[in-house]
Design a protein around this motif. Sequence first.
Motif, PDB file in Angstrom:
ATOM      1  N   VAL A 155      44.408  38.073  41.197  1.00  0.00           N
ATOM      2  CA  VAL A 155      43.834  39.409  41.011  1.00  0.00           C
ATOM      3  C   VAL A 155      43.725  40.092  42.375  1.00  0.00           C
ATOM      4  O   VAL A 155      43.277  39.472  43.344  1.00  0.00           O
ATOM      5  CB  VAL A 155      42.429  39.335  40.357  1.00  0.00           C
ATOM      6  CG1 VAL A 155      41.816  40.730  40.244  1.00  0.00           C
ATOM      7  CG2 VAL A 155      42.490  38.689  38.981  1.00  0.00           C
ATOM      8  N   ALA A 156      44.122  41.351  42.429  1.00  0.00           N
ATOM      9  CA  ALA A 156      44.021  42.111  43.677  1.00  0.00           C
ATOM     10  C   ALA A 156      42.668  42.804  43.771  1.00  0.00           C
ATOM     11  O   ALA A 156      42.192  43.393  42.797  1.00  0.00           O
ATOM     12  CB  ALA A 156      45.138  43.154  43.751  1.00  0.00           C
ATOM     13  N   ALA A 157      42.049  42.703  44.944  1.00  0.00           N
ATOM     14  CA  ALA A 157      40.791  43.418  45.218  1.00  0.00           C
ATOM     15  C   ALA A 157      40.683  43.613  46.719  1.00  0.00           C
ATOM     16  O   ALA A 157      40.909  42.669  47.487  1.00  0.00           O
ATOM     17  CB  ALA A 157      39.587  42.647  44.696  1.00  0.00           C
TER      18      ALA A 157
ATOM     19  N   SER B 173      43.553  42.462  48.926  1.00  0.00           N
ATOM     20  CA  SER B 173      43.791  41.030  49.041  1.00  0.00           C
ATOM     21  C   SER B 173      43.997  40.414  47.664  1.00  0.00           C
ATOM     22  O   SER B 173      43.432  40.892  46.670  1.00  0.00           O
ATOM     23  CB  SER B 173      42.576  40.381  49.721  1.00  0.00           C
ATOM     24  OG  SER B 173      42.820  39.031  50.022  1.00  0.00           O
TER      25      SER B 173
ATOM     26  N   ARG C 171      43.196  37.548  45.214  1.00  0.00           N
ATOM     27  CA  ARG C 171      42.279  36.445  44.936  1.00  0.00           C
ATOM     28  C   ARG C 171      42.996  35.464  44.021  1.00  0.00           C
ATOM     29  O   ARG C 171      43.719  35.871  43.105  1.00  0.00           O
ATOM     30  CB  ARG C 171      41.017  36.944  44.249  1.00  0.00           C
ATOM     31  CG  ARG C 171      40.137  37.835  45.106  1.00  0.00           C
ATOM     32  CD  ARG C 171      38.889  38.213  44.320  1.00  0.00           C
ATOM     33  NE  ARG C 171      38.042  39.152  45.038  1.00  0.00           N
ATOM     34  CZ  ARG C 171      36.959  39.733  44.519  1.00  0.00           C
ATOM     35  NH1 ARG C 171      36.613  39.455  43.266  1.00  0.00           N
ATOM     36  NH2 ARG C 171      36.232  40.566  45.224  1.00  0.00           N
TER      37      ARG C 171
ATOM     38  N   LYS D  48      41.054  46.612  54.519  1.00  0.00           N
ATOM     39  CA  LYS D  48      40.449  46.520  53.179  1.00  0.00           C
ATOM     40  C   LYS D  48      40.530  47.847  52.433  1.00  0.00           C
ATOM     41  O   LYS D  48      40.582  47.876  51.205  1.00  0.00           O
ATOM     42  CB  LYS D  48      38.982  46.098  53.280  1.00  0.00           C
ATOM     43  CG  LYS D  48      38.756  44.676  53.760  1.00  0.00           C
ATOM     44  CD  LYS D  48      39.100  43.707  52.673  1.00  0.00           C
ATOM     45  CE  LYS D  48      38.861  42.261  53.089  1.00  0.00           C
ATOM     46  NZ  LYS D  48      39.395  41.316  52.070  1.00  0.00           N
TER      47      LYS D  48
ATOM     48  N   LYS E 112      31.976  39.545  48.398  1.00  0.00           N
ATOM     49  CA  LYS E 112      32.741  39.836  47.180  1.00  0.00           C
ATOM     50  C   LYS E 112      32.264  41.119  46.496  1.00  0.00           C
ATOM     51  O   LYS E 112      33.071  41.850  45.921  1.00  0.00           O
ATOM     52  CB  LYS E 112      32.644  38.655  46.204  1.00  0.00           C
ATOM     53  CG  LYS E 112      33.355  37.390  46.682  1.00  0.00           C
ATOM     54  CD  LYS E 112      34.850  37.585  46.591  1.00  0.00           C
ATOM     55  CE  LYS E 112      35.626  36.370  47.056  1.00  0.00           C
ATOM     56  NZ  LYS E 112      35.546  35.238  46.168  1.00  0.00           N
TER      57      LYS E 112
ATOM     58  N   GLU F 142      33.837  43.974  48.161  1.00  0.00           N
ATOM     59  CA  GLU F 142      35.252  44.091  47.766  1.00  0.00           C
ATOM     60  C   GLU F 142      35.368  44.782  46.413  1.00  0.00           C
ATOM     61  O   GLU F 142      36.249  45.611  46.192  1.00  0.00           O
ATOM     62  CB  GLU F 142      35.897  42.699  47.696  1.00  0.00           C
ATOM     63  CG  GLU F 142      36.148  42.061  49.050  1.00  0.00           C
ATOM     64  CD  GLU F 142      37.007  40.819  48.934  1.00  0.00           C
ATOM     65  OE1 GLU F 142      37.082  40.236  47.824  1.00  0.00           O
ATOM     66  OE2 GLU F 142      37.610  40.430  49.950  1.00  0.00           O
ATOM     67  N   THR F 143      34.463  44.403  45.514  1.00  0.00           N
ATOM     68  CA  THR F 143      34.487  45.006  44.176  1.00  0.00           C
ATOM     69  C   THR F 143      34.221  46.506  44.252  1.00  0.00           C
ATOM     70  O   THR F 143      34.885  47.303  43.581  1.00  0.00           O
ATOM     71  CB  THR F 143      33.440  44.323  43.281  1.00  0.00           C
ATOM     72  OG1 THR F 143      33.782  42.941  43.152  1.00  0.00           O
ATOM     73  CG2 THR F 143      33.382  44.973  41.905  1.00  0.00           C
TER      74      THR F 143
ATOM     75  N   LYS G 287      37.260  48.291  45.394  1.00  0.00           N
ATOM     76  CA  LYS G 287      38.262  48.359  44.332  1.00  0.00           C
ATOM     77  C   LYS G 287      37.904  49.443  43.305  1.00  0.00           C
ATOM     78  O   LYS G 287      38.782  50.170  42.816  1.00  0.00           O
ATOM     79  CB  LYS G 287      38.373  47.001  43.636  1.00  0.00           C
ATOM     80  CG  LYS G 287      39.365  46.976  42.485  1.00  0.00           C
ATOM     81  CD  LYS G 287      39.620  45.582  42.017  1.00  0.00           C
ATOM     82  CE  LYS G 287      40.618  45.564  40.870  1.00  0.00           C
ATOM     83  NZ  LYS G 287      41.064  44.206  40.527  1.00  0.00           N
TER      84      LYS G 287
ATOM     85  N   LYS H 261      38.946  52.731  44.733  1.00  0.00           N
ATOM     86  CA  LYS H 261      40.405  52.914  44.682  1.00  0.00           C
ATOM     87  C   LYS H 261      40.896  53.219  43.274  1.00  0.00           C
ATOM     88  O   LYS H 261      41.850  53.967  43.076  1.00  0.00           O
ATOM     89  CB  LYS H 261      41.099  51.654  45.196  1.00  0.00           C
ATOM     90  CG  LYS H 261      40.975  51.411  46.690  1.00  0.00           C
ATOM     91  CD  LYS H 261      41.737  50.144  47.091  1.00  0.00           C
ATOM     92  CE  LYS H 261      41.567  49.829  48.557  1.00  0.00           C
ATOM     93  NZ  LYS H 261      42.260  48.567  48.942  1.00  0.00           N
TER      94      LYS H 261
END
Lengths: 145, 78
Positions: free
Chosen positions: A120-122, A125, A127, B10, B59, B62-63, B66, B69
């Motif tokens: 999975v992309a996040a 990157s 994962r 990122k 994490k 990161e979420t 996302k 985006k």
Amino acid sequence: MRGLNRQSALDAFQELALRDDQRLEEVWQRVASGCRELIALKFPAGVLTFTADPDADTVEVRCQEAETFDPSGLVRADNPPWASLIGRPFGWGWIAINQQGYQDGALLSFGGLEPSVLLVAAASSLRVYAVNELANGSIAANDKG
Amino acid sequence: MNLSRAAARKLGNLAGRADEKVSDLIAERGGNASNVRQAGHWGNKKLGEAAEAAAQGDKSAETAIKIVKQARRLGEEH
């Protein structure tokens, strides 16, 4: 365009699946500034490459001939879950599209049709998740109907 | 704000918007209230702060990135 991307990903899986006895030989990845940008799965005849698009956090899947594969700039990934999959034949590949409409994941099986790895992309990157089926006992215990 | 190289990576092409609030970016890009909730406490912080945390392995950050985006929901194929 997105439909083409989806179809090209599925075609990449099919291109490899059509060849006999494609056992996973090596796994390579490119990590830059903490982002796993690319994962390459090398089989005897072809290489499946998964790339995270940093602008949309989507996953691109490609298949290329093994003899054209150049691992310079990549490092070997010998850690789980890949280590246990070396030597196992490629099975099936799935792509995942989330509720927002983005192709952001891929599911892979080796040695059969049971999925064993999820990518999975996040945040630019990839994962990597190991997929495990719950024991049958769990189904029986929860299936009272 | 000045982003570290890892944080900029990122964000992809959103690196130039590091000073903007995550929730504002989600809304501007077509996201809904549910998307903002999914971003958690990062919604009230700058995108650049989330990126620096993501670069350190957070994490949830990161979420949140996302979600920014992918805030714009892509249309149906047919």
